[in-house]
Every structure is written in C-alpha cells, then in structure tokens.
Write a protein that holds these residues in place. Structure first.
Motif, PDB file in Angstrom:
ATOM      1  N   PHE A 165       0.840  -1.202  -0.184  1.00  0.00           N
ATOM      2  CA  PHE A 165       0.057   0.051   0.089  1.00  0.00           C
ATOM      3  C   PHE A 165       0.924   1.322  -0.093  1.00  0.00           C
ATOM      4  O   PHE A 165       0.579   2.080  -0.633  1.00  0.00           O
ATOM      5  CB  PHE A 165      -1.008   0.105   1.126  1.00  0.00           C
ATOM      6  CG  PHE A 165      -2.105   0.958   0.940  1.00  0.00           C
ATOM      7  CD1 PHE A 165      -3.230   0.732   0.228  1.00  0.00           C
ATOM      8  CD2 PHE A 165      -2.045   2.399   1.542  1.00  0.00           C
ATOM      9  CE1 PHE A 165      -4.324   1.684   0.033  1.00  0.00           C
ATOM     10  CE2 PHE A 165      -2.992   3.043   1.643  1.00  0.00           C
ATOM     11  CZ  PHE A 165      -4.350   2.721   0.857  1.00  0.00           C
ATOM     12  N   ILE A 215      -6.063   2.656  -3.998  1.00  0.00           N
ATOM     13  CA  ILE A 215      -6.782   1.750  -3.142  1.00  0.00           C
ATOM     14  C   ILE A 215      -6.904   0.334  -3.741  1.00  0.00           C
ATOM     15  O   ILE A 215      -6.595  -0.679  -3.412  1.00  0.00           O
ATOM     16  CB  ILE A 215      -7.991   2.165  -2.906  1.00  0.00           C
ATOM     17  CG1 ILE A 215      -8.022   3.304  -1.879  1.00  0.00           C
ATOM     18  CG2 ILE A 215      -8.891   1.272  -2.059  1.00  0.00           C
ATOM     19  CD1 ILE A 215      -9.110   4.257  -1.805  1.00  0.00           C
ATOM     20  N   ALA A 263      -6.542   2.935   3.822  1.00  0.00           N
ATOM     21  CA  ALA A 263      -7.501   2.953   2.553  1.00  0.00           C
ATOM     22  C   ALA A 263      -8.568   3.736   2.960  1.00  0.00           C
ATOM     23  O   ALA A 263      -8.875   4.404   2.153  1.00  0.00           O
ATOM     24  CB  ALA A 263      -7.756   1.592   2.309  1.00  0.00           C
ATOM     25  N   ALA A 275      -9.427   7.117   0.611  1.00  0.00           N
ATOM     26  CA  ALA A 275     -10.625   7.206   0.121  1.00  0.00           C
ATOM     27  C   ALA A 275     -11.087   8.412   0.384  1.00  0.00           C
ATOM     28  O   ALA A 275     -11.902   9.276  -0.408  1.00  0.00           O
ATOM     29  CB  ALA A 275     -11.396   5.967   0.463  1.00  0.00           C
ATOM     30  N   ALA A 286     -11.641  -3.690  -1.347  1.00  0.00           N
ATOM     31  CA  ALA A 286     -10.854  -2.372  -1.490  1.00  0.00           C
ATOM     32  C   ALA A 286     -11.764  -1.756  -2.693  1.00  0.00           C
ATOM     33  O   ALA A 286     -11.883  -0.387  -2.822  1.00  0.00           O
ATOM     34  CB  ALA A 286      -9.804  -2.776  -1.817  1.00  0.00           C
ATOM     35  N   ALA A 297     -13.579   2.068  -2.525  1.00  0.00           N
ATOM     36  CA  ALA A 297     -13.049   3.040  -3.565  1.00  0.00           C
ATOM     37  C   ALA A 297     -14.333   3.704  -4.228  1.00  0.00           C
ATOM     38  O   ALA A 297     -14.681   4.823  -4.373  1.00  0.00           O
ATOM     39  CB  ALA A 297     -12.254   2.671  -4.436  1.00  0.00           C
TER      40      ALA A 297
END
Length: 302
Positions: A68, A94, A137, A141, A264, A268
């Motif tokens: 990441f 993401i 994440a 986002a 994920a 997103a």
C-alpha cells in the motif's frame, strides 16, 4: 489438485449464474457476509494459536503495508507526471494497493502449501491487508474524494469488526500458549473449509468485463503495479536483499501477487473514486492473476 478444481468450478459457476435469468446475483452479498463474519474468524481461531512466534512472522505481516505504501508513492508520482485527477489517483492507490489475500489468496495458498501455508496467509491477511484496508485505505478514500478522515469512525470500524476481534483473541491465545478443545478445533476447521467454494462463487458472481471502457490505460498501470511490480519488490527485498528462503517467504511473495481486493474496490467505488475502473480492476485482475501467479510460483521454485 482437488483444491484447484474446487476453485475453478465455483468461479465458473458464479460466472454462469450471472447469466441465468431470474437468479438473484446479489446473493454474493450474503456469501461475503458468511465468509467475513464466520469463515475468516474461524480460520483465525484455528490457525493463529498454533503459530510459533519468531522474527520471520514480520515478513508476511509487512507485505500489505509495503504494497500500500508503494502504491501511494507510485501513483502519486504518475499523477503528477500525467496530470491525473485526485479521484483517479485515489482509485488506483486503493485498488492496486490491496491484494485479494483472503477470498482468492486462502484457497490458492491452501492448494499450493497446505495447512502450514495457511498459517502464513492468515498473517498476511489479518494484521496486514485487513488493518490497512480499515485504516490507511479509508483515509485515502476520504481524502481523495475531497473529504476529511474521521479518526473516531476509523477506530470504531476496526474495534467492532468480528475478524479483527477474533484475530486479537487468537493472538492472545498464542501468547498464553492456549488452544481450543479438539472438538472445537474440528468445528472451526469445518467452518473454514466452506470458505473456498463460497468465496470463489462470490468472486464469480461479481466479475465484470467492461470492454468499451475508456479506462484501459489506467487499468494497465494498476494491474502492472499489483501483479508484476509488487511481487517483484517483495521478492527482491525478502529473497535477494534480506536472503530469506523458507515456505513462509514463498507464501508471502505469492500473497503479494494476488489480484486486487474486492472489498477495496467496493470501498473506492462507494467514495466515488472511478467506480467503472474499480470494477475493471477486479474483472480483469482476477483472471489475469491466475497467469501471473503461475509465473511467480515458478520463480520461487528455482
């Protein structure tokens, strides 16, 4: 061989059921709930108390964090170079920054490495992918959809998430050198066994192939990072530089090469970060990953 057959049978069954008139394709949401709230906790409670603590455990745990972090640097660099929008950049960070280490990863690792491999896969997924998804994440986002992250909400989401709670319980049991009675272990194992067919059926029901999309170039960058660059970095760092050679490291590299994470993509998409590209990352990433995973498995056997 049986596990590989199971993977493809239920994956294709999901694809077929998508085209069956009247079939409630949204049933994948129920399957996801069963896998997340029952199968994953059961696997954590079964495997983690049996893991022998060592410094080597840091390698599988570090996979998701390295991936990441690398995605954040890589796609921000490309964003500045090509003038991408914040939403496009956030989408790729993401979706390419998190791998499908449980739904896709567990069945494949179990098929290739058996029970021992699953102990490592659990570590890649729980303190790795899941915690990254629930923290970094969510922050990305929110920031890239022009919002501000709410620290309290992030902490709350982690604290009440069943797989994370059971992960902590399992870690405590490992620390205290405790394990469940044989009959409870057997029950947990049986609950975990159904994860493979349910997870692959869910993946099959969600796969979409948008051939008319305008996002092909961005899809290429995303999958290049996730399927090729990420496992290459993990391999070079762990095997070449740090000179680590074990089944634990092999599983860590293989997990790093998994296709983008479905959850994920949903995260997103829910934040308005290029929903169609999110679907393409999953729809094309999962089938392509079966080819790239063979390549990385071959490299690891040399």
């Amino acid at each position: 061989m049986y596990n590989f057959i199971l993977i493809f049978v239920f994956l294709f069954l999901g694809l077929i059921l998508q085209n069956v008139k009247g079939f409630p394709v949204s049933v994948y949401k129920v399957l996801n709930t069963i896998v997340i709230y029952f199968c994953l906790p059961a696997l954590a409670l079964y495997y983690i108390p049996k893991i022998e603590a060592s410094d080597e455990l840091l390698y599988p745990i570090g996979v998701a964090w390295i991936t990441f972090g690398g995605a954040y640097l890589f796609f921000n660099f490309l964003s500045k170079k090509f003038g991408w929008s914040k939403k496009l950049t956030g989408c790729l960070i993401i979706t390419a920054g998190l791998g499908n280490t449980s739904f896709l990863g567990f069945p494949i690792i179990q098929a290739l490495y058996g029970e021992e491999g699953m102990k490592t896969a659990i570590l890649v997924d729980q303190p790795g992918s899941f915690v990254v998804l629930s923290t970094l994440a969510i922050i990305v986002a929110t920031m890239y959809s022009s919002g501000k992250p709410n620290g309290l909400q992030i902490v709350k989401k982690i604290a009440i998430f069943p797989p994370f709670i059971t992960f902590l319980v399992a870690c405590l049991m490992n620390f205290l050198n405790l394990d469940f009675h044989y009959y409870i272990q057997f029950t947990l194992q049986q609950i975990g066994i159904v994860m493979t067919p349910l997870a692959m059926l869910s993946v099959g029901l969600q796969l979409q192939f948008d051939r008319k999309s305008q996002h092909w170039r961005f899809l290429g960058y995303g999958l290049l990072y996730k399927l090729i660059l990420t496992p290459a970095v993990i391999y070079v760092l762990y095997v070449v530089i740090l000179q680590q050679h074990s089944k634990t490291i092999e599983v860590a590299v293989m997990e790093s090469a998994m296709a983008p994470m479905i959850t994920a993509s949903i995260l997103a998409s829910a934040h308005g970060l290029k929903p169609r590209l999110c679907s393409m990352m999953i729809g094309f990433g999962i089938p392509l990953s079966f080819i790239t995973l063979l390549f990385w498995y071959f490299i690891l056997q040399l």
